[in-house]
Design an enzyme around this catalytic site. Structure first.
Site, short mmCIF file in Angstrom:
data_model
loop_
_atom_site.label_atom_id
_atom_site.label_comp_id
_atom_site.label_asym_id
_atom_site.label_seq_id
_atom_site.Cartn_x
_atom_site.Cartn_y
_atom_site.Cartn_z
N LYS A 195 25.10 0.06 4.30
CA LYS A 195 26.49 0.26 4.74
C LYS A 195 27.45 -0.02 3.58
O LYS A 195 28.37 0.76 3.31
CB LYS A 195 26.76 -0.70 5.90
CG LYS A 195 28.18 -0.71 6.39
CD LYS A 195 28.40 -1.88 7.34
CE LYS A 195 29.86 -2.26 7.36
NZ LYS A 195 30.08 -3.64 7.71
N PHE B 161 0.83 -1.21 0.00
CA PHE B 161 0.00 0.00 0.00
C PHE B 161 0.87 1.27 0.00
O PHE B 161 0.88 2.03 -0.99
CB PHE B 161 -0.94 -0.07 1.22
CG PHE B 161 -1.55 1.24 1.61
CD1 PHE B 161 -2.16 2.06 0.68
CD2 PHE B 161 -1.54 1.65 2.95
CE1 PHE B 161 -2.73 3.27 1.05
CE2 PHE B 161 -2.11 2.85 3.34
CZ PHE B 161 -2.71 3.66 2.39
N PHE C 198 3.97 -10.84 -0.23
CA PHE C 198 3.26 -11.44 0.90
C PHE C 198 1.93 -10.71 1.11
O PHE C 198 0.86 -11.33 1.13
CB PHE C 198 4.15 -11.38 2.16
CG PHE C 198 3.46 -11.84 3.42
CD1 PHE C 198 2.55 -12.89 3.39
CD2 PHE C 198 3.73 -11.24 4.64
CE1 PHE C 198 1.90 -13.33 4.55
CE2 PHE C 198 3.09 -11.67 5.80
CZ PHE C 198 2.19 -12.71 5.75
N ASN D 96 19.55 -6.94 7.09
CA ASN D 96 20.08 -7.14 5.72
C ASN D 96 20.06 -5.83 4.93
O ASN D 96 21.01 -5.52 4.20
CB ASN D 96 19.25 -8.19 4.97
CG ASN D 96 19.56 -9.60 5.45
OD1 ASN D 96 20.67 -9.87 5.93
ND2 ASN D 96 18.60 -10.50 5.33
N TYR E 203 5.13 -7.46 16.05
CA TYR E 203 5.22 -6.25 15.22
C TYR E 203 5.79 -5.08 16.03
O TYR E 203 6.76 -4.43 15.61
CB TYR E 203 3.83 -5.91 14.70
CG TYR E 203 3.74 -4.72 13.78
CD1 TYR E 203 4.18 -4.81 12.46
CD2 TYR E 203 3.20 -3.51 14.22
CE1 TYR E 203 4.07 -3.71 11.60
CE2 TYR E 203 3.08 -2.42 13.37
CZ TYR E 203 3.53 -2.53 12.06
OH TYR E 203 3.42 -1.44 11.23
N LYS F 45 11.01 -11.88 12.28
CA LYS F 45 12.20 -12.14 11.45
C LYS F 45 12.36 -11.05 10.38
O LYS F 45 13.48 -10.57 10.14
CB LYS F 45 12.01 -13.52 10.79
CG LYS F 45 13.25 -14.10 10.21
CD LYS F 45 12.96 -15.53 9.74
CE LYS F 45 14.05 -16.00 8.79
NZ LYS F 45 13.71 -17.29 8.17
P1 NAD Z 1 1.54 -3.54 3.18
O1 NAD Z 1 1.32 -4.86 3.83
O2 NAD Z 1 0.56 -3.07 2.18
O3 NAD Z 1 2.98 -3.49 2.50
C1 NAD Z 1 4.07 -4.23 2.95
C2 NAD Z 1 4.81 -4.74 1.73
O4 NAD Z 1 5.97 -5.47 2.16
C3 NAD Z 1 3.96 -5.73 0.92
O5 NAD Z 1 4.05 -5.42 -0.44
C4 NAD Z 1 4.59 -7.08 1.23
O6 NAD Z 1 4.41 -8.02 0.20
C5 NAD Z 1 6.04 -6.68 1.43
N1 NAD Z 1 6.79 -7.66 2.23
C6 NAD Z 1 6.40 -8.24 3.39
N2 NAD Z 1 7.35 -9.09 3.81
C7 NAD Z 1 8.36 -9.03 2.91
C8 NAD Z 1 9.61 -9.68 2.79
N3 NAD Z 1 10.02 -10.57 3.71
N4 NAD Z 1 10.40 -9.39 1.73
C9 NAD Z 1 9.99 -8.51 0.81
N5 NAD Z 1 8.82 -7.86 0.85
C10 NAD Z 1 8.01 -8.12 1.90
O7 NAD Z 1 1.67 -2.49 4.38
P2 NAD Z 1 1.74 -0.92 4.32
O8 NAD Z 1 0.55 -0.38 5.00
O9 NAD Z 1 2.07 -0.45 2.96
O10 NAD Z 1 2.98 -0.65 5.28
C11 NAD Z 1 4.28 -0.45 4.75
C12 NAD Z 1 5.26 -0.14 5.85
O11 NAD Z 1 4.83 1.02 6.57
C13 NAD Z 1 5.40 -1.27 6.87
O12 NAD Z 1 6.75 -1.38 7.24
C14 NAD Z 1 4.57 -0.79 8.03
O13 NAD Z 1 5.05 -1.31 9.26
C15 NAD Z 1 4.73 0.72 7.95
N6 NAD Z 1 3.57 1.39 8.56
C16 NAD Z 1 2.37 1.47 7.91
C17 NAD Z 1 1.28 2.07 8.53
C18 NAD Z 1 -0.05 2.18 7.86
O14 NAD Z 1 -0.99 2.72 8.47
N7 NAD Z 1 -0.23 1.74 6.64
C19 NAD Z 1 1.41 2.59 9.83
C20 NAD Z 1 2.65 2.47 10.46
C21 NAD Z 1 3.73 1.89 9.82
#
Ligand code: NAD
Ligand code: UDP
Length: 307
Positions: free
Chosen positions: A103, A11, A34, A97, A143, A89
């Site tokens: 780095k 998203f 995922f 990673n 989380y 993880k």
């Molecule tokens: P989302 O689930 O739509 O996007 C996460 C993306 O990461 C997905 O495309 C998923 O396929 C990918 N992903 C997950 N595990 C992976 C892996 N091991 N290797 C490669 N790709 C992987 O979530 P989002 O709402 O877009 O959130 C994105 C980031 O922003 C996250 O780190 C989340 O913690 C942070 N965040 C979002 C919000 C929110 O309200 N949307 C709030 C706080 C923090």
């Protein structure tokens, strides 16, 4: 500029990818799909400055880039709790990673952290100096604690290896490209409303959240990456609503009267959440501009087209 966006098919990540491409920058979008979807980025695939890579960040990868936008991690409670050990993880090993990559190639690293580092806060609003109140063994811990250790890793890579870091504590964000079955409150309510189903209110609906429209968030994230500010900073909309108020605003966008179905409040569900954004105003000259009502209309239009 060569950019790597991890979680670029998700998203938030897909909006960042789109924005960077619109500036004419080189972008590598990396995702393992995922919780992301190819459809979030497929319309961009003919752009010569975009490269799409399927990869799981819990495995190392070497890429030549100048900036890393680290968004890969499931964000909705339903998804991050579905495989909690994998979530921890991703937060530790995945961030490790990607920091290792930063780095090696000397890239600037922006970490998508979260308001969840404050846990179920005892203070309202939450400012960056609040240390948080997180349950280390509850169902949200994979989380919340995952993001806390990810922040720790960022600062240690900065102290030990001089990696340039930026840490955004993102509060609830909503808008087009959210998954319909993500389980988050805004998408749940809108999808339920469009299907004329009852809105599922968890608990008594008096818990609060502050909702930021995606375009505001993306502007804040880009300002942060391009700034000199390297400590954690809240990015979110400071207007606070109860979940029942959110339901009522969504109800007002429909011609029919929506009904509610009350369900138990999930374990450790924070009762209040509202960012202090004084730091973002001062350091980034950033302020969200899109009202909840307007953002919800755009989001409802998106779901009408895609459902
Ligand atoms: P989302 O689930 O739509 O996007 C996460 C993306 O990461 C997905 O495309 C998923 O396929 C990918 N992903 C997950 N595990 C992976 C892996 N091991 N290797 C490669 N790709 C992987 O979530 P989002 O709402 O877009 O959130 C994105 C980031 O922003 C996250 O780190 C989340 O913690 C942070 N965040 C979002 C919000 C929110 O309200 N949307 C709030 C706080 C923090
Ligand atoms: N919530 C709700 N009904 C739903 C989904 C969520 O009442 O169908 C509540 C949830 O219990 C929480 C708030 O809405 O109090 C925000 O939930 P979300 O999963 O969107 O985000 P988070 O809890 O991570 O802030």
């Amino acid at each position: 500029m060569r950019n790597l966006v991890t979680g670029g098919a998700g998203f938030v990540g897909s909006h960042i990818v789109e924005k960077l491409l619109s500036y004419g920058e080189e972008v590598i979008c990396l995702d393992n799909y995922f919780t992301g979807r190819k459809t979030n980025i497929l319309h961009l695939k003919e752009k010569p400055n975009l490269e799409i890579i399927r990869h799981d960040i819990t495995e190392p990868i070497l890429l030549e880039v100048d900036k890393i936008w680290h968004f890969a991690c499931p964000a909705s409670p339903v998804h991050y709790q579905s495989n909690p050990i994998k979530t921890a993880k991703i937060s530790f090993l995945g961030t490790y990673n990607m920091l290792g990559l930063a780095k090696r190639v000397g890239a600037r690293f922006l970490m998508a952290s979260t308001s969840e580092v404050y846990g179920d806060p005892e203070v309202n609003p939450q400012s960056e100096d609040y240390k948080g109140s997180v349950n280390t063994f509850g169902i949200r811990a994979c989380y919340d604690e995952g993001k806390r250790i990810a922040e720790t890793l960022c600062f240690d890579f900065n102290r030990i290896h001089n990696v340039e870091i930026r840490v955004a504590r993102i509060f609830n964000t909503y808008g087009p490209k959210m998954l319909a079955d993500d389980g988050r409150v805004v998408s749940n309510f809108i999808v339920q409303a469009l299907r004329n189903e009852k809105l599922t209110i968890y608990g008594n609906g008096q818990q609060t959240r502050s909702f930021c429209y995606i375009d505001d968030l993306v502007n804040g994230i880009i300002k942060l990456m391009n700034s000199d500010y390297s400590k954690p900073i809240n990015i979110g909309n400071p207007k606070e609503f109860t979940i029942l108020e959110l339901a009522e605003i969504i109800n007002s966008k429909f011609d029919w009267d929506l009904k509610y179905k009350f369900k138990p409040l999930p374990q450790d569900d924070p009762l209040q959440r509202k960012p202090s954004i004084e730091l973002a105003k001062k350091e980034l000259d950033w302020n969200p501009t899109i009202e909840l009502s307007e953002g919800l209309e755009k989001t409802i239009d998106y779901f009408k087209k895609t459902l």
